[in-house]
Scaffold this motif. Structure first.
Motif, PDB file in Angstrom:
ATOM      1  N   ASP A 160       1.119  -1.085   0.277  1.00 47.77           N
ATOM      2  CA  ASP A 160       0.011  -0.028  -0.248  1.00 47.77           C
ATOM      3  C   ASP A 160       0.547   1.059   0.018  1.00 47.77           C
ATOM      4  O   ASP A 160       0.810   1.931  -0.370  1.00 47.77           O
ATOM      5  CB  ASP A 160      -1.048   0.059   1.587  1.00 47.77           C
ATOM      6  N   ILE A 161       2.542   1.209   0.536  1.00 46.20           N
ATOM      7  CA  ILE A 161       3.049   2.587   0.833  1.00 46.20           C
ATOM      8  C   ILE A 161       4.043   1.749   0.280  1.00 46.20           C
ATOM      9  O   ILE A 161       4.529   0.533   1.030  1.00 46.20           O
ATOM     10  CB  ILE A 161       3.347   3.470   1.760  1.00 46.20           C
ATOM     11  N   ALA A 162       5.152   2.039  -0.326  1.00 48.64           N
ATOM     12  CA  ALA A 162       6.287   1.586  -0.285  1.00 48.64           C
ATOM     13  C   ALA A 162       7.728   2.753  -0.019  1.00 48.64           C
ATOM     14  O   ALA A 162       7.732   3.676  -0.228  1.00 48.64           O
ATOM     15  CB  ALA A 162       6.691   1.401  -1.871  1.00 48.64           C
ATOM     16  N   VAL A 163       9.088   1.923  -0.014  1.00 46.25           N
ATOM     17  CA  VAL A 163      10.170   2.605   0.185  1.00 46.25           C
ATOM     18  C   VAL A 163      10.939   2.825  -1.013  1.00 46.25           C
ATOM     19  O   VAL A 163      11.184   1.376  -1.432  1.00 46.25           O
ATOM     20  CB  VAL A 163      11.252   2.025   1.771  1.00 46.25           C
ATOM     21  N   VAL A 164      10.980   3.902  -1.283  1.00 47.93           N
ATOM     22  CA  VAL A 164      11.921   3.776  -2.767  1.00 47.93           C
ATOM     23  C   VAL A 164      13.210   4.343  -2.707  1.00 47.93           C
ATOM     24  O   VAL A 164      13.045   5.410  -2.456  1.00 47.93           O
ATOM     25  CB  VAL A 164      10.938   4.614  -3.856  1.00 47.93           C
ATOM     26  N   ARG A 165      14.631   4.095  -2.836  1.00 49.95           N
ATOM     27  CA  ARG A 165      15.725   4.917  -3.026  1.00 49.95           C
ATOM     28  C   ARG A 165      15.926   4.430  -4.579  1.00 49.95           C
ATOM     29  O   ARG A 165      15.848   4.154  -5.055  1.00 49.95           O
ATOM     30  CB  ARG A 165      16.352   3.234  -2.635  1.00 49.95           C
ATOM     31  N   GLY A 166      16.470   5.493  -4.487  1.00 49.81           N
ATOM     32  CA  GLY A 166      17.025   6.365  -5.975  1.00 49.81           C
ATOM     33  C   GLY A 166      15.534   7.146  -6.470  1.00 49.81           C
ATOM     34  O   GLY A 166      14.614   7.306  -6.274  1.00 49.81           O
ATOM     35  N   ASP A 167      15.847   7.645  -7.336  1.00 44.96           N
ATOM     36  CA  ASP A 167      15.050   8.644  -8.550  1.00 44.96           C
ATOM     37  C   ASP A 167      13.411   7.221  -8.256  1.00 44.96           C
ATOM     38  O   ASP A 167      13.771   6.440  -8.709  1.00 44.96           O
ATOM     39  CB  ASP A 167      15.122   8.501  -9.904  1.00 44.96           C
ATOM     40  N   ILE A 168      12.628   8.446  -8.781  1.00 47.00           N
ATOM     41  CA  ILE A 168      10.857   7.336  -8.862  1.00 47.00           C
ATOM     42  C   ILE A 168      11.127   6.880 -10.855  1.00 47.00           C
ATOM     43  O   ILE A 168      11.464   8.109 -11.313  1.00 47.00           O
ATOM     44  CB  ILE A 168      10.606   8.661  -8.554  1.00 47.00           C
ATOM     45  N   PRO A 169      10.851   5.835 -10.825  1.00 47.52           N
ATOM     46  CA  PRO A 169      10.426   6.044 -12.205  1.00 47.52           C
ATOM     47  C   PRO A 169      10.221   6.838 -12.884  1.00 47.52           C
ATOM     48  O   PRO A 169       9.063   7.308 -12.630  1.00 47.52           O
ATOM     49  CB  PRO A 169      10.338   4.446 -12.712  1.00 47.52           C
ATOM     50  N   PRO A 170       9.914   7.600 -13.853  1.00 49.93           N
ATOM     51  CA  PRO A 170       9.248   8.134 -14.931  1.00 49.93           C
ATOM     52  C   PRO A 170       8.045   7.773 -15.332  1.00 49.93           C
ATOM     53  O   PRO A 170       7.750   6.311 -15.845  1.00 49.93           O
ATOM     54  CB  PRO A 170      10.820   7.976 -16.893  1.00 49.93           C
ATOM     55  N   GLY A 171       7.405   8.712 -15.163  1.00 49.40           N
ATOM     56  CA  GLY A 171       5.590   8.487 -15.419  1.00 49.40           C
ATOM     57  C   GLY A 171       4.943   7.798 -14.290  1.00 49.40           C
ATOM     58  O   GLY A 171       4.065   7.226 -14.770  1.00 49.40           O
ATOM     59  N   ASN A 205      22.591  -3.111 -10.821  1.00 48.18           N
ATOM     60  CA  ASN A 205      21.476  -3.263 -10.531  1.00 48.18           C
ATOM     61  C   ASN A 205      20.705  -2.375 -11.162  1.00 48.18           C
ATOM     62  O   ASN A 205      20.365  -1.844 -10.961  1.00 48.18           O
ATOM     63  CB  ASN A 205      21.399  -3.901  -8.954  1.00 48.18           C
ATOM     64  N   THR A 206      20.228  -3.151 -12.320  1.00 45.00           N
ATOM     65  CA  THR A 206      18.856  -2.426 -13.609  1.00 45.00           C
ATOM     66  C   THR A 206      18.111  -2.184 -12.620  1.00 45.00           C
ATOM     67  O   THR A 206      16.687  -1.349 -13.075  1.00 45.00           O
ATOM     68  CB  THR A 206      18.924  -3.102 -14.576  1.00 45.00           C
ATOM     69  N   VAL A 207      17.412  -3.120 -11.652  1.00 52.75           N
ATOM     70  CA  VAL A 207      15.805  -3.523 -11.018  1.00 52.75           C
ATOM     71  C   VAL A 207      15.465  -2.115 -10.082  1.00 52.75           C
ATOM     72  O   VAL A 207      15.448  -1.516 -10.069  1.00 52.75           O
ATOM     73  CB  VAL A 207      15.606  -4.669 -11.269  1.00 52.75           C
ATOM     74  N   THR A 208      16.223  -2.542  -8.818  1.00 55.04           N
ATOM     75  CA  THR A 208      16.385  -1.759  -7.857  1.00 55.04           C
ATOM     76  C   THR A 208      17.689  -0.672  -7.305  1.00 55.04           C
ATOM     77  O   THR A 208      17.651  -0.802  -6.633  1.00 55.04           O
ATOM     78  CB  THR A 208      16.114  -2.596  -6.723  1.00 55.04           C
ATOM     79  N   GLY A 209      18.925  -0.619  -8.693  1.00 55.07           N
ATOM     80  CA  GLY A 209      20.238   0.052  -8.018  1.00 55.07           C
ATOM     81  C   GLY A 209      19.967   1.265  -8.106  1.00 55.07           C
ATOM     82  O   GLY A 209      19.350   1.835  -8.435  1.00 55.07           O
ATOM     83  N   THR A 210      21.056   2.167  -7.230  1.00 54.04           N
ATOM     84  CA  THR A 210      20.307   3.350  -7.669  1.00 54.04           C
ATOM     85  C   THR A 210      21.691   3.775  -8.405  1.00 54.04           C
ATOM     86  O   THR A 210      22.098   5.391  -8.455  1.00 54.04           O
ATOM     87  CB  THR A 210      20.467   4.028  -6.203  1.00 54.04           C
ATOM     88  N   THR A 211      22.844   3.455  -8.876  1.00 55.20           N
ATOM     89  CA  THR A 211      23.765   3.364  -9.202  1.00 55.20           C
ATOM     90  C   THR A 211      23.655   3.225 -10.401  1.00 55.20           C
ATOM     91  O   THR A 211      24.498   2.476 -10.753  1.00 55.20           O
ATOM     92  CB  THR A 211      25.295   3.044  -8.456  1.00 55.20           C
ATOM     93  N   ARG A 212      24.351   4.058 -11.844  1.00 53.04           N
ATOM     94  CA  ARG A 212      24.718   3.904 -13.189  1.00 53.04           C
ATOM     95  C   ARG A 212      25.338   4.659 -13.359  1.00 53.04           C
ATOM     96  O   ARG A 212      25.795   6.118 -12.650  1.00 53.04           O
ATOM     97  CB  ARG A 212      22.888   4.325 -14.153  1.00 53.04           C
ATOM     98  N   PRO A 213      26.632   4.803 -15.427  1.00 55.70           N
ATOM     99  CA  PRO A 213      26.966   5.644 -15.523  1.00 55.70           C
ATOM    100  C   PRO A 213      26.685   6.888 -15.129  1.00 55.70           C
ATOM    101  O   PRO A 213      27.757   7.952 -15.137  1.00 55.70           O
ATOM    102  CB  PRO A 213      27.339   4.883 -16.575  1.00 55.70           C
ATOM    103  N   PRO A 254      24.688  11.671  -2.487  1.00 58.13           N
ATOM    104  CA  PRO A 254      23.925  10.503  -1.715  1.00 58.13           C
ATOM    105  C   PRO A 254      22.457  10.214  -2.357  1.00 58.13           C
ATOM    106  O   PRO A 254      22.276  10.293  -3.130  1.00 58.13           O
ATOM    107  CB  PRO A 254      23.370  11.729  -0.074  1.00 58.13           C
ATOM    108  N   VAL A 255      22.093   9.035  -1.699  1.00 54.24           N
ATOM    109  CA  VAL A 255      20.682   8.567  -2.471  1.00 54.24           C
ATOM    110  C   VAL A 255      19.515   8.922  -1.756  1.00 54.24           C
ATOM    111  O   VAL A 255      19.898   8.849  -0.550  1.00 54.24           O
ATOM    112  CB  VAL A 255      21.177   6.602  -2.351  1.00 54.24           C
ATOM    113  N   ALA A 256      18.726   9.140  -2.283  1.00 53.71           N
ATOM    114  CA  ALA A 256      17.496   9.529  -1.771  1.00 53.71           C
ATOM    115  C   ALA A 256      16.432   8.900  -1.205  1.00 53.71           C
ATOM    116  O   ALA A 256      16.368   7.136  -2.458  1.00 53.71           O
ATOM    117  CB  ALA A 256      16.358  10.688  -2.423  1.00 53.71           C
ATOM    118  N   VAL A 257      15.687   8.702  -0.043  1.00 54.00           N
ATOM    119  CA  VAL A 257      14.863   7.849   0.158  1.00 54.00           C
ATOM    120  C   VAL A 257      13.473   8.435   0.104  1.00 54.00           C
ATOM    121  O   VAL A 257      13.722   9.360   1.106  1.00 54.00           O
ATOM    122  CB  VAL A 257      15.628   6.463   1.185  1.00 54.00           C
TER     123      VAL A 257
END
Length: 300
Positions: free
Chosen positions: A146-157, A200-208, A265-268
């Motif tokens: 019902d509510i989620a903890v999301v690390r990093g950017d919110i997926p577009p859209g 980690n392309t699904v739940t990772g927070t660091t990309r090039p 830093p990683v936004a949560v």
């Protein structure tokens, strides 16, 4: 009289009208009925009159000294009283068990959410069930939570409302045999541009893309979940970067952690659906303490 003129306007009648009439029918006194309903007498009078107008008949006779039920009013009261009693019982039935809010997360739940959950339980009496899902929105998109903890950017859209909860430092994860970094205790963020990166392309927070264009690490390989990511780094395919609380919770004999300087830093965030959210999800979201410098994102 035209038949259409006396046809009841049932569509305009709601529970407020029925409860108001029944209170007056039980008390036979507008003042006492208004007090029982915790409303004003003029408001209750208008409510009962609206019901009479919708039905096209008088339900009560009123004088300066007394209130009495008409024959139509008595029939309505006899039919209505057991129906509303059954309705109240049906509405209370879902509350026989404490309500439950499902809190989704990926890999590791931030410690701040433990405090939030305890405060939420104390304030609402509701329970909090933890749900782990390795998806970008921690199961929110599939209805698993019902509510989620999301690390990093919110997926577009993503159709969610979010609130920034805190920021976590990043840390490098390297194989013990990695010649470039294994012996270091601290590495500057810019130095990682020279080493291959495991993502980690699904739940990772660091990309090039986090590094400046033209000075980015090479993508060594990708993983679909945290465990695969961990094993890829341990196998020496490249360096991993993760939020420090996540990395330190997962130990591996072939890996060591290296502190990063100048890493963003990683936004949560806490996220709830933009539509049809759980009634208590918004309350959990609003009670969350926002870290200095964070903000609430507008609806998407």
């Amino acid at each position: 009289m035209d038949e259409q003129a006396v046809r009841p306007d049932l569509a305009s009648i709601d529970l407020r009208h029925l409860r108001g009439f029944l209170a007056v029918a039980d008390e036979l006194n507008f003042t006492h009925a208004a007090a029982a309903l915790r409303t004003g007498q003029p408001t209750l009078t208008r409510t009962v009159r609206a019901l009479e107008q919708a039905l096209g008949t008088r339900l009560l006779t009123r004088t300066t000294r007394r209130v009495e039920l008409t024959e139509a009013g008595q029939r309505l009261r006899e039919e209505l009283a057991p129906l509303l009693t059954r309705l109240d019982a049906a509405l209370r039935a879902p509350l026989a068990e404490p309500p439950l809010l499902r809190l989704g997360f990926t890999s590791v739940l931030p410690e701040a959410c433990v405090t939030l959950s305890s405060a939420f339980k104390a304030a609402t009496g509701a329970g909090v069930r933890l749900v782990r899902r390795d998806t970008p929105l921690a199961g929110l998109e599939s209805g698993a939570c019902d509510i989620a903890v999301v690390r990093g950017d919110i997926p577009p859209g993503a159709a969610v409302h979010t609130r920034a909860l805190l920021h976590e430092p990043r840390i490098a994860v390297v194989a013990r045999g990695a010649a470039e970094l294994a012996g270091r205790r601290v590495v500057d963020w810019t130095e990682l541009a020279d080493v291959p990166l495991v993502v980690n392309t699904v739940t990772g927070t660091t990309r090039p893309e986090l590094w400046p264009e033209g000075r980015r690490p090479r993508l060594a390989c990708t993983a679909d979940n945290f465990d695969e990511w961990l094993e890829a780094v341990a196998a020496g395919h490249g360096v991993g970067v993760a939020p420090e609380p996540v990395a330190r919770r997962h130990t591996h004999p072939a890996l060591r952690h290296v502190r990063l300087k100048n890493a963003p830093p990683v936004a949560v965030h806490l996220a709830v659906p933009a539509r049809d959210a759980h009634p208590l999800a918004a309350r959990f979201l609003l009670n969350a303490r926002v870290s200095p410098g964070t903000c609430t994102t507008p609806p998407r």
